[in-house]
Design a protein around this motif. Sequence first.
Motif, short mmCIF file in Angstrom:
data_model
loop_
_atom_site.label_atom_id
_atom_site.label_comp_id
_atom_site.label_asym_id
_atom_site.label_seq_id
_atom_site.Cartn_x
_atom_site.Cartn_y
_atom_site.Cartn_z
N ARG A 290 62.71 -39.99 -28.07
CA ARG A 290 62.73 -40.45 -29.40
C ARG A 290 62.16 -41.68 -29.62
NH1 ARG A 290 67.10 -36.98 -31.39
NH2 ARG A 290 67.42 -38.43 -33.28
N GLU A 295 68.47 -48.77 -33.42
CA GLU A 295 69.70 -47.97 -32.66
C GLU A 295 69.40 -47.04 -31.18
OE1 GLU A 295 72.96 -44.71 -34.34
OE2 GLU A 295 71.33 -45.34 -35.70
N SER A 296 70.24 -47.22 -30.74
CA SER A 296 69.95 -46.41 -29.52
C SER A 296 69.81 -44.78 -29.59
CB SER A 296 71.39 -46.39 -28.46
OG SER A 296 71.19 -45.62 -27.38
N LEU A 298 70.70 -42.40 -27.83
CA LEU A 298 71.83 -41.78 -27.22
C LEU A 298 73.02 -41.79 -28.36
CD1 LEU A 298 72.17 -43.38 -23.67
CD2 LEU A 298 71.19 -41.24 -24.29
N THR A 299 72.92 -42.66 -29.28
CA THR A 299 73.72 -42.39 -30.37
C THR A 299 73.22 -41.90 -31.79
OG1 THR A 299 73.38 -44.70 -30.98
CG2 THR A 299 75.22 -44.26 -29.63
N GLY A 300 72.21 -41.09 -31.48
CA GLY A 300 71.44 -40.31 -32.66
C GLY A 300 70.12 -41.28 -33.42
N GLY A 301 69.91 -42.37 -32.89
CA GLY A 301 68.77 -43.22 -33.22
C GLY A 301 67.54 -42.81 -33.19
#
Length: 362
Positions: A290, A295-296, A298-301
Amino acid sequence: MTDTAPVRVGLVGYGLAGSVFHAPLIAATEGLVLDTVVTSDEERRSAARAAYPGVRLAASPEELLARAGELDLLVIASPNKTHVRIARAALEAGLPVVVDKPLAGTAAEARELAALADGRGLLLSVFQNRRWDNDFLTLSRLIEDGELGEVQRFESRFERWRPQLKGGWRESGDPEEIGGLLYDLGSHVVDQALTLFGPALSVYAESDVRRPGAAADDDTFLAITHAHGVRSHLYVSATTAQLGPRFRVLGSKAGYVKYGLDPQEAALREGGRPVSGKPWGEEPRERWGRIGAGESPLTGGGDPVPTLPGDYPAYYGAVAAALRGDGENPVTALEAAAALDVLEAARRSAREGVTVALSPSA
């Protein structure tokens, strides 16, 4: 050898490197023919015959080099400590050579081999197959297209969870064996960093032997400061209980994070073979990395980036083209020597607890 005649290849070694990587890729490359496999192990000789009917066998490099005139290329996939000796003998016999990484134990030896090959007008190439990993090809494209802006930090991890020793020369503490992860997986991550970001100005390293009974480094970290300002943080380990991202690359505009290893090694180990015109080296959408900022992943960033197909066959395709005079050596011995400069500096840094300065022209 002519432009139309196939390149007759001799392969020294039929262990993991020879049987899983080199032999299948040689056999899959148009214009190359696996002529002879060198191994004295009866089980491996039987496996080579079964996989490549009609292949000739030799018990030693010396036996093969006695008929060097019947070959056009020698590939060395034997234990690390034998690389320099066999490569030198092959070049002196007039054969172009491909050597599995690491080319040598020292940068000085690598440069001596480069000079010998150059003086004889022969190809000397190093099998750095991870330049054709799917994630590396994707990252290279992102950087080339300016998607990350100015890259500032490159984090690369080649981590495994292997708490039990496997044995063999790769885990030997004997310096002559050139074992340990620094020279094994470290050869890959350092080569990738130098390929992407250029020469190293300084190297800092931490290297540990963590597993009970281990004699060679199995958990190592390298920090490289490149001449153009990028900092590379490289991790190689056999003792990582929770694996980190394969790549985390931070730029002035965005970052790219990618988990998981390129699928080509697993496919080759399972008997898969690259076939022209058929999919190879591809991975499903859920494995894509990604790209984004703030934003990470792993949190949808960020947004998913389609991973380009991995392409190990391209290495031997480039070797075949170079031998025909239609292309450049895909990985030169001098490039390998520059990586060995870094590995030697890392070994010294870890031993002495210092940061080691390097000349960009070393």
